[in-house]
Design a protein around this motif. Structure first.
Motif, PDB file in Angstrom:
ATOM      1  N   ARG A 112     -31.909  60.927  22.260  1.00 34.59           N
ATOM      2  CA  ARG A 112     -30.986  60.024  21.821  1.00 34.59           C
ATOM      3  C   ARG A 112     -29.484  60.640  22.481  1.00 34.59           C
ATOM      4  O   ARG A 112     -29.536  61.795  22.612  1.00 34.59           O
ATOM      5  N   ARG A 113     -28.624  59.947  22.822  1.00 36.57           N
ATOM      6  CA  ARG A 113     -27.320  60.370  23.384  1.00 36.57           C
ATOM      7  C   ARG A 113     -26.457  61.065  22.463  1.00 36.57           C
ATOM      8  O   ARG A 113     -26.287  60.417  21.153  1.00 36.57           O
ATOM      9  N   ALA A 114     -26.082  62.275  22.612  1.00 39.26           N
ATOM     10  CA  ALA A 114     -25.278  63.023  21.675  1.00 39.26           C
ATOM     11  C   ALA A 114     -23.897  62.719  21.865  1.00 39.26           C
ATOM     12  O   ALA A 114     -23.437  61.843  22.802  1.00 39.26           O
ATOM     13  N   THR A 115     -23.044  62.804  20.799  1.00 39.73           N
ATOM     14  CA  THR A 115     -21.796  62.450  20.568  1.00 39.73           C
ATOM     15  C   THR A 115     -20.965  63.413  19.985  1.00 39.73           C
ATOM     16  O   THR A 115     -21.352  64.306  19.021  1.00 39.73           O
ATOM     17  N   VAL A 116     -19.496  63.535  20.750  1.00 39.05           N
ATOM     18  CA  VAL A 116     -18.579  64.589  20.107  1.00 39.05           C
ATOM     19  C   VAL A 116     -18.023  64.102  18.765  1.00 39.05           C
ATOM     20  O   VAL A 116     -17.379  63.012  18.938  1.00 39.05           O
ATOM     21  N   LEU A 117     -18.152  64.740  17.683  1.00 44.50           N
ATOM     22  CA  LEU A 117     -17.435  64.239  16.491  1.00 44.50           C
ATOM     23  C   LEU A 117     -16.126  64.825  16.459  1.00 44.50           C
ATOM     24  O   LEU A 117     -15.371  64.022  15.977  1.00 44.50           O
ATOM     25  N   ARG A 118     -15.873  66.211  16.790  1.00 45.65           N
ATOM     26  CA  ARG A 118     -14.280  66.513  16.713  1.00 45.65           C
ATOM     27  C   ARG A 118     -14.379  67.717  17.572  1.00 45.65           C
ATOM     28  O   ARG A 118     -15.518  68.592  17.750  1.00 45.65           O
ATOM     29  N   SER A 119     -13.166  68.049  18.022  1.00 43.93           N
ATOM     30  CA  SER A 119     -12.822  69.289  18.626  1.00 43.93           C
ATOM     31  C   SER A 119     -11.493  69.711  18.405  1.00 43.93           C
ATOM     32  O   SER A 119     -10.729  69.138  18.101  1.00 43.93           O
ATOM     33  N   HIS A 120     -11.421  71.155  18.519  1.00 49.93           N
ATOM     34  CA  HIS A 120     -10.208  71.913  18.239  1.00 49.93           C
ATOM     35  C   HIS A 120      -9.916  72.985  19.296  1.00 49.93           C
ATOM     36  O   HIS A 120     -10.737  73.745  19.646  1.00 49.93           O
ATOM     37  N   VAL A 121      -8.710  72.792  19.881  1.00 47.96           N
ATOM     38  CA  VAL A 121      -8.408  73.727  21.062  1.00 47.96           C
ATOM     39  C   VAL A 121      -7.311  74.647  20.715  1.00 47.96           C
ATOM     40  O   VAL A 121      -6.319  74.120  20.131  1.00 47.96           O
TER      41      VAL A 121
END
Length: 187
Positions: A136-145
């Motif tokens: 299944r296609r993965a999805t980005v839930l959140r990111s912090h830079v």
């Protein structure tokens, strides 16, 4: 042997009138040029060329630099604006996770990671292998830079790969005008 072969040739004497400058006839015209005459730049705008032969221009003349599509980088010039590292960190971790689960080829990451990170991902893929079954296609839930300097950033990314939630951490550094992951850890 005949006597003709033993004779020495007679010394040549110049033809009469060749040692004097030519005075008769119409004056010579300048040769016709096929190219339009070159406009000379103002003397203060360009340094004088080292060679003062007609038709030669210095390499860094205004005409040459305007015609050349890729201008030479001069020391002290600013580089083009880099994209925001937040737009890069999510897709890099997403592509790495999809490569580890078998959803995409690992070679798609070559441009975005260093050779050491690429080898580490390749070894991890060889050790565990891709997961069997439908991917299944993965999805980005959140990111912090977090930007450490204008050319270094660190990020944490949370990804759902279709089965479980994973965390990824990476360090991005500027390499030849774009962001590249120098450290990548996926849990």
């Amino acid at each position: 042997m005949s006597t003709a072969t033993l004779r020495r040739p007679a010394p040549r004497t110049p033809a009469p009138g060749l040692d004097k400058p030519r005075q008769s006839g119409p004056p010579r015209r300048a040769p016709r040029l096929l190219l339009p005459p070159r406009r000379e730049p103002a003397p203060s705008s360009l340094p004088a060329p080292h060679l003062s032969l007609p038709g030669l221009r210095p390499v860094h003349s205004a005409v040459t630099e305007q015609a050349w599509a890729h201008a030479l980088r001069r020391p002290g010039t600013t580089s083009p604006a880099l994209p925001d590292p937040a737009t890069v960190c999510g897709p890099v971790v997403l592509a790495a996770v999809e490569a580890l689960v078998g959803g995409r080829p690992l070679t798609q990451l070559v441009r975005w990671v260093t050779p050491q990170v690429y080898e580490t991902l390749g070894a991890r893929l060889r050790d565990c292998g891709p997961r069997p079954g439908a991917v299944r296609r993965a999805t980005v839930l959140r990111s912090h830079v977090c930007r450490l300097s204008p050319t270094v950033a660190e990020a944490s990314v949370v990804i759902h790969d279709g089965v479980r939630v994973r965390a990824g951490a990476l360090r991005l550094e500027v390499h030849r005008g774009h962001w590249r992951a120098t450290v990548l850890e996926i849990g």
